[in-house]
Scaffold this active site. Structure first.
Site, mmCIF file in Angstrom:
data_model
loop_
_atom_site.group_PDB
_atom_site.id
_atom_site.type_symbol
_atom_site.label_atom_id
_atom_site.label_comp_id
_atom_site.label_asym_id
_atom_site.label_seq_id
_atom_site.Cartn_x
_atom_site.Cartn_y
_atom_site.Cartn_z
ATOM 1 N N GLU A 94 0.820 -1.209 0.000
ATOM 2 C CA GLU A 94 0.000 0.000 0.000
ATOM 3 C C GLU A 94 0.855 1.260 0.000
ATOM 4 O OE1 GLU A 94 -3.589 -1.746 2.802
ATOM 5 O OE2 GLU A 94 -2.391 -0.046 3.457
ATOM 6 N N CYS B 298 -4.348 -2.008 6.398
ATOM 7 C CA CYS B 298 -3.134 -2.417 7.090
ATOM 8 C C CYS B 298 -3.046 -1.727 8.441
ATOM 9 C CB CYS B 298 -1.893 -2.165 6.249
ATOM 10 S SG CYS B 298 -0.979 -0.714 6.657
ATOM 11 N N CYS C 127 -0.108 -4.186 15.354
ATOM 12 C CA CYS C 127 0.006 -3.805 13.942
ATOM 13 C C CYS C 127 -0.534 -4.883 13.006
ATOM 14 C CB CYS C 127 1.478 -3.525 13.627
ATOM 15 S SG CYS C 127 1.762 -3.189 11.880
ATOM 16 N N CYS D 33 2.920 8.482 1.747
ATOM 17 C CA CYS D 33 3.343 7.469 2.717
ATOM 18 C C CYS D 33 3.641 6.177 1.952
ATOM 19 C CB CYS D 33 2.212 7.264 3.717
ATOM 20 S SG CYS D 33 2.549 5.998 4.937
ATOM 21 N N CYS E 194 6.203 -7.609 7.485
ATOM 22 C CA CYS E 194 7.209 -7.069 8.404
ATOM 23 C C CYS E 194 7.613 -8.160 9.388
ATOM 24 C CB CYS E 194 6.626 -5.877 9.158
ATOM 25 S SG CYS E 194 7.824 -5.049 10.215
ATOM 26 N N CYS F 119 4.962 -6.340 15.787
ATOM 27 C CA CYS F 119 4.328 -5.566 16.861
ATOM 28 C C CYS F 119 2.895 -6.059 17.104
ATOM 29 C CB CYS F 119 4.321 -4.086 16.514
ATOM 30 S SG CYS F 119 5.976 -3.431 16.253
HETATM 31 N N1 SAH Z 1 7.842 -0.137 10.742
HETATM 32 C C1 SAH Z 1 8.020 1.257 10.910
HETATM 33 C C2 SAH Z 1 7.310 2.076 9.875
HETATM 34 C C3 SAH Z 1 5.928 1.649 9.518
HETATM 35 S S1 SAH Z 1 4.715 1.652 10.797
HETATM 36 C C4 SAH Z 1 7.601 1.693 12.291
HETATM 37 O O1 SAH Z 1 6.997 0.893 13.015
HETATM 38 O O2 SAH Z 1 7.910 2.819 12.641
HETATM 39 C C5 SAH Z 1 4.153 3.318 10.813
HETATM 40 C C6 SAH Z 1 3.396 3.729 12.074
HETATM 41 O O3 SAH Z 1 2.055 3.189 12.108
HETATM 42 C C7 SAH Z 1 4.068 3.292 13.358
HETATM 43 O O4 SAH Z 1 4.256 4.379 14.218
HETATM 44 C C8 SAH Z 1 3.094 2.292 13.894
HETATM 45 O O5 SAH Z 1 3.184 2.175 15.242
HETATM 46 C C9 SAH Z 1 1.749 2.832 13.435
HETATM 47 N N2 SAH Z 1 0.656 1.869 13.565
HETATM 48 C C10 SAH Z 1 0.704 0.531 13.437
HETATM 49 N N3 SAH Z 1 -0.503 -0.019 13.696
HETATM 50 C C11 SAH Z 1 -1.341 1.006 14.001
HETATM 51 C C12 SAH Z 1 -2.717 1.085 14.360
HETATM 52 N N4 SAH Z 1 -3.476 0.012 14.451
HETATM 53 N N5 SAH Z 1 -3.232 2.307 14.615
HETATM 54 C C13 SAH Z 1 -2.465 3.406 14.501
HETATM 55 N N6 SAH Z 1 -1.178 3.401 14.163
HETATM 56 C C14 SAH Z 1 -0.600 2.202 13.914
HETATM 57 FE FE1 SF4 Z 2 6.533 -3.636 11.484
HETATM 58 FE FE2 SF4 Z 2 4.081 -2.793 12.034
HETATM 59 FE FE3 SF4 Z 2 5.888 -2.905 13.974
HETATM 60 FE FE4 SF4 Z 2 6.138 -1.022 12.038
HETATM 61 S S1 SF4 Z 2 4.497 -1.172 13.535
HETATM 62 S S2 SF4 Z 2 7.735 -2.370 12.870
HETATM 63 S S3 SF4 Z 2 5.318 -2.189 10.294
HETATM 64 S S4 SF4 Z 2 5.075 -4.672 12.838
#
Ligand code: SAH
Ligand code: SF4
Length: 359
Positions: free
Chosen positions: A90, A347, A130, A116, A123, A127
């Site tokens: 995306e 996502c 995520c 973005c 990944c 997390c």
């Molecule tokens: N992997 C990198 C970059 C991509 S994630 C990172 O984690 O920084 C980009 C942002 O989206 C991160 O700050 C992440 O914590 C946030 N994010 C992930 N899942 C989310 C959710 N369900 N609601 C809001 N932000 C989210």
């Molecule tokens: Fe990976 Fe999602 Fe964690 Fe960013 S927030 S590092 S995309 S698992």
């Protein structure tokens, strides 16, 4: 799209000059790709027929296929692209400010855009909150596949080649887990004869791979750094972000302190606020002391719920209380306006990540 052809956007300006002789031909091709948004060699009218044919046998100018686009009420648009091997990623165009006019009809402000982009399919970091993590890790994107997301978005939205856009590596994937290709894409984006997106307009967001932050810093790219912190003590951070077992908070803070930051910039700390998990004032207090001595700014993000997650969105009141605590004590802190919220958040994270006013 099953083409095994090489991707021409994977080539830096220098690499293209090495491949194509005489030199002015390489310049023409670069222009066709990044200024005319050509999607085939056939379109490159001022190239000799033989050259087009030879290039087409080995290279593609169209490594990504748009398979879906969703429009948000606020003007943001989310794109789904398919790669040659069928995987999808995306990218989102965020309209940070709409076009504004003076009373006499002349343009007061142009639109302001942030794109973005994704750096991986899936990944590895895993997390807990995520959605990207749920699908596991498939593969790294190449520099050209990263660059192409922006080129296609500019083309689809008639954004002229010379219009400024900001970039955030905040889509799918962990950019520092694909450092080589990401760094290459940063340089290709910044190429004067290409999209000319200055590196100070590009922000790399990371979950905190401290050793890679150090390495990125040594590259002196001039990019902005964003750290996805989300928790202020290691115990909670390990639960939310397993990567914290390998790189704890102290190691991240040290890496950030060693990172070369542009004089007019700050390191952004993203803090995803999850109801009853990390939204209490004691966390704000700890955050303040953690960031002491760092030219930092904090971006509070509302957790964006999706089906099947145990986590909840925090209340507006708690968000503002958290923010007030920090700003009253002199820390720059913004709450992220969630652009494109009405777009289905497949996502769960392609969200507004603009660095307000400073980029
Ligand atoms: N992997 C990198 C970059 C991509 S994630 C990172 O984690 O920084 C980009 C942002 O989206 C991160 O700050 C992440 O914590 C946030 N994010 C992930 N899942 C989310 C959710 N369900 N609601 C809001 N932000 C989210
Ligand atoms: Fe990976 Fe999602 Fe964690 Fe960013 S927030 S590092 S995309 S698992």
């Amino acid at each position: 799209m099953q083409s095994p052809k090489k991707i021409i956007q994977d080539l830096s300006r220098e690499e293209l000059s090495e491949l194509i002789q005489p030199a002015f031909r390489a310049k023409q091709i670069y222009h066709w790709i990044y200024h005319q948004y050509a999607t085939s060699f056939e379109e490159m009218k001022n190239l000799p027929k033989e050259m087009k044919k030879k290039l087409d046998e080995e290279y593609t100018v169209a490594p990504l296929k748009q398979v879906m686009v969703q429009n948000s009420k606020d003007g943001s648009r989310k794109y789904l692209y398919q790669l040659h091997d069928g995987h999808t990623v995306e990218a989102v165009l965020l309209l940070m400010r709409a076009k504004e006019f003076h009373e006499d009809g002349s343009v007061k402000h142009q639109e302001r855009y942030t794109v973005c982009i994704s750096s991986q399919v899936g990944c590895k970091v895993g997390c807990a909150f995520c959605l990207t993590a749920k699908g596991g890790f498939m593969r790294n994107l190449t520099a050209g596949e990263i660059v192409e997301q922006v080129r296609l978005i500019k083309k689809d939205n008639d954004i002229a080649a010379n219009r400024r856009v900001n970039l955030v590596y905040m889509g799918m994937g962990e950019p520092l887990d694909n450092l080589q290709e990401v760094a290459k894409s940063v340089k290709i984006f910044a190429e004067e004869e290409g999209m000319a997106i200055a590196t100070h307009r590009q922000t790399i967001s990371t979950s905190g791979l401290s050793s890679k932050i150090e390495r990125l810093g040594k590259m002196e790219l001039g990019i902005n750094l964003a750290i996805s912190l989300h928790a202020v003590d290691d115990e909670l951070r390990e639960k939310l972000m397993p990567i914290n077992k390998a790189y704890n908070i102290a190691s991240i803070i040290t890496a950030v302190k060693n990172f070369p930051v542009n004089d007019r910039k700050r390191v952004m700390f993203e803090y995803l606020v999850i109801k009853d998990v990390n939204d209490d004032i004691s966390a704000a207090k700890k955050l303040l002391s953690l960031l002491d001595g760092i030219k930092a700014k904090v971006n509070l993000i509302y957790f964006n719920p999706y089906g099947g997650t145990e986590f909840k969105r925090p209340s507006d009141a708690d968000m503002h209380e958290f923010q007030d605590y920090l700003t009253k004590r002199g820390l720059h802190c913004t709450i992220r306006e969630s652009k494109g919220l009405d777009i289905s958040a497949a996502c769960g994270q392609l969200r507004e990540q603009e660095i307000e006013g400073e980029v």
